[in-house]
Design an enzyme around this catalytic site. Structure first.
Site, mmCIF file in Angstrom:
data_model
loop_
_atom_site.group_PDB
_atom_site.id
_atom_site.type_symbol
_atom_site.label_atom_id
_atom_site.label_comp_id
_atom_site.label_asym_id
_atom_site.label_seq_id
_atom_site.Cartn_x
_atom_site.Cartn_y
_atom_site.Cartn_z
ATOM 1 N N HIS A 158 -5.955 -7.575 -0.445
ATOM 2 C CA HIS A 158 -6.167 -6.153 -0.724
ATOM 3 C C HIS A 158 -5.461 -5.733 -2.010
ATOM 4 O O HIS A 158 -4.414 -6.285 -2.370
ATOM 5 C CB HIS A 158 -5.643 -5.298 0.437
ATOM 6 C CG HIS A 158 -6.323 -5.576 1.746
ATOM 7 N ND1 HIS A 158 -5.950 -6.618 2.554
ATOM 8 C CD2 HIS A 158 -7.359 -4.946 2.370
ATOM 9 C CE1 HIS A 158 -6.727 -6.623 3.638
ATOM 10 N NE2 HIS A 158 -7.583 -5.622 3.546
ATOM 11 N N ASP A 205 -2.325 -10.863 -2.306
ATOM 12 C CA ASP A 205 -2.863 -10.417 -1.032
ATOM 13 C C ASP A 205 -4.352 -10.095 -1.253
ATOM 14 O O ASP A 205 -4.762 -9.783 -2.371
ATOM 15 C CB ASP A 205 -2.110 -9.163 -0.582
ATOM 16 C CG ASP A 205 -2.493 -8.686 0.799
ATOM 17 O OD1 ASP A 205 -1.794 -9.052 1.757
ATOM 18 O OD2 ASP A 205 -3.481 -7.941 0.916
ATOM 19 N N HIS A 234 0.818 -1.215 0.000
ATOM 20 C CA HIS A 234 0.000 0.000 0.000
ATOM 21 C C HIS A 234 0.852 1.265 0.000
ATOM 22 O O HIS A 234 0.321 2.370 -0.155
ATOM 23 C CB HIS A 234 -0.918 0.033 1.223
ATOM 24 C CG HIS A 234 -1.924 -1.075 1.262
ATOM 25 N ND1 HIS A 234 -2.743 -1.369 0.191
ATOM 26 C CD2 HIS A 234 -2.226 -1.989 2.232
ATOM 27 C CE1 HIS A 234 -3.505 -2.402 0.498
ATOM 28 N NE2 HIS A 234 -3.207 -2.797 1.733
#
Length: 370
Positions: free
Chosen positions: A210, A208, A171
Site C-alpha cells: 500500500h 509495503d 498510513h
C-alpha cells in the site's frame, strides 16, 4: 520597490515566531524522551516486546491483519537458533510527550474515543468497548511498537542495522490515522534521528503493497527526506495529494509477478543510488505483497520477498548507511514465517550480524568485542 503592508509584515513575523516556538518545543520533547537508552552489548539489534501482540476476547480476529505475527516471528527465529529470547531488545512505551513530537493534541485526544479507534483499526465492535480496555488492549501495543521503531534508529546508527519486529504504521500522519495505523512511528523515528543522532538526510524505502501516505504527508516539501514508494496503485489508500510528496513513485498493478516486481525494484534502487546520499535508511518491509494476500493483491513468492529484503540491505551496505527495518503490513498467517526466513537469510548472507558482541576472543588472554 513598494513596502509590504504593515499588517502582512506582522502576520509573517507571527507565523515565523510560532514555527520557531513549535520547533523548540519539539526538540525539547525529543531531548527529554526516555525512548533512547543504552542497549547491552550482548543484545542483538532486533527489537520486540510481548506487549506488541494485540489480543482480547477474539476481537483481533475480526480484522484480516495477523495481530499475533510479531511474537510468532521471534518464536521462529528462536526455534531456528538464530538467537535466544535474552538477546532481544525490549523497547519503552512511547509517552504522550513523545507522540506530541509529531501528533497534534487534538488527534491524540480523539483516540480517547472508542469509535475513533474502531474506525482506524477497521474493527467495528471495538467501538462498544470501554476506553479503558481499548487503552490497555489496543493503544498500548501500538505505543510499545512506536517506542521500538524510534529506538531502532539509535541501534542502527550504533550497530549498522536494526529490525523492529513490528511498526511501519505508514498510513498515519500528524492529524490522521487509518488502515490499522494508530501512530505515525516512521515520522517520529525520523524526527528523533534529526535531533538526537545528528542525521540530516533520511531515505525512506516503502515496499509495503500500500502507498505510505502518512509519512508522505508529514514530509511534503522536506528535502531532508527522500521517499521511494513502490506500491499497488489499484488498492487503498488512493491518496493523490500525498503522491506529490514522493521523491520516487513506482506504481505496480494487481497481479504483478515476482520477476517483474524485482526488476522494477532494481531500477528504483539504482535511481535512488544516484539521486540521494542518505545518512539513515528507514525500510518499510510489508509482506502484504505475498501471493494470496487478500489486501495487497500482488503475486510475489516467499523467495521473492526474501530476495527483496536482501536487495535493500545490500543497497544500504554498499552505501555504508545504517538501516532500520519495520515489518509493516501482511495479512496472511504465512507472513510471520516468511519474515523469519528473510532475517535468517540476511544473517546467512552476512548482511546482518547477530553474534553476541561480548563473546570472548582467545587472543592474548584479552576479551574483545566483535
Amino acid at each position: 520597490m513598494s513596502t509590504p503592508p504593515q499588517h502582512l509584515s506582522h502576520s509573517a513575523a507571527a507565523t515565523a515566531s510560532s514555527s520557531s516556538t513549535g520547533e523548540t518545543l519539539r526538540c525539547n520533547r525529543i531531548m527529554s524522551s526516555k525512548l533512547y537508552f543504552d542497549v547491552a552489548p550482548h543484545k542483538v539489534p532486533i527489537i520486540y516486546s510481548a506487549g506488541y501482540d494485540i489480543a482480547f476476547l477474539g476481537i483481533e480476529k475480526l480484522h484480516r491483519f495477523d495481530s499475533s505475527k510479531w511474537g510468532r516471528i521471534c518464536q521462529f527465529l528462536i526455534s531456528a537458533k538464530l538467537l535466544d529470547k535474552k538477546h532481544l531488545v525490549e523497547p519503552v512505551e512511547a509517552s504522550t510527550d513523545d507522540l506530541l513530537v509529531v501528533h497534534t493534541q487534538k488527534y491524540l485526544t480523539s483516540l480517547k474515543n472508542s469509535v475513533t479507534v474502531a474506525t482506524i483499526m477497521e474493527v467495528p465492535p471495538v467501538a462498544i468497548l470501554p476506553i479503558c480496555i481499548v487503552e490497555k488492549k489496543v493503544l498500548y501495543p501500538f505505543r510499545k511498537q512506536v517506542g521500538g521503531t524510534i529506538l531502532a534508529a539509535k541501534l542502527a546508527k550504533e550497530r549498522g542495522w536494526a529490525i523492529n519486529v513490528g511498526g511501519g504504521f505508514h498510513h498515519c500522519s500528524t492529524e490522521n490515522g487509518g488502515g490499522f495505523c494508530m501512530y505515525a512511528d516512521i515520522s517520529l523515528c525520523i524526527h528523533f534521528a534529526f535531533v538526537r543522532l545528528n542525521v540530516s538526510r533520511v531515505l525512506v524505502i516503502d515496499l509495503d503493497a500500500h502507498q505510505g501516505n502518512g509519512h508522505e504527508r508529514d514530509f511534503s516539501n522536506d528535502r531532508r527526506v527522500y521517499i521511494l514508494d513502490m506500491y499497488n496503485s489499484e488498492i487503498y489508500p488512493f491518496d493523490y495529494e500525498a503522491k506529490r510528496s514522493m521523491s520516487q513513485k513506482v506504481e505496480v498493478r494487481s497481479g504483478t509477478s515476482t520477476s517483474d516486481y524485482l526488476s522494477k525494484l532494481d531500477v528504483a534502487l539504482q535511481v535512488a543510488r544516484g539521486s540521494f546520499d542518505p545518512e539513515l535508511v528507514v525500510y518499510n518491509a510489508g509482506t502484504d505483497i505475498l501471493d494470496g494476500d487478500p489486501l495487497g493483491c500482488l503475486r510475489i513468492s516467499p523467495d521473492g520477498v526474501i530476495n527483496r529484503d536482501e536487495k535493500v540491505f545490500a543497497f544500504a551496505r554498499e552505501k555504508k548507511v545504517p538501516l532500520v527495518m519495520l515489518t509493516s503490513g501482511g495479512y496472511m498467517k504465512s507472513s510471520a514465517q516468511v519474515i523469519a526466513d528473510s532475517i535468517l537469510n540476511l544473517s546467512k548472507k552476512q548482511l546482518i550480524d547477530v553474534r553476541d558482541r561480548t563473546i570472548q576472543n582467545v587472543s592474548g588472554g584479552k576479551h574483545s568485542v566483535l
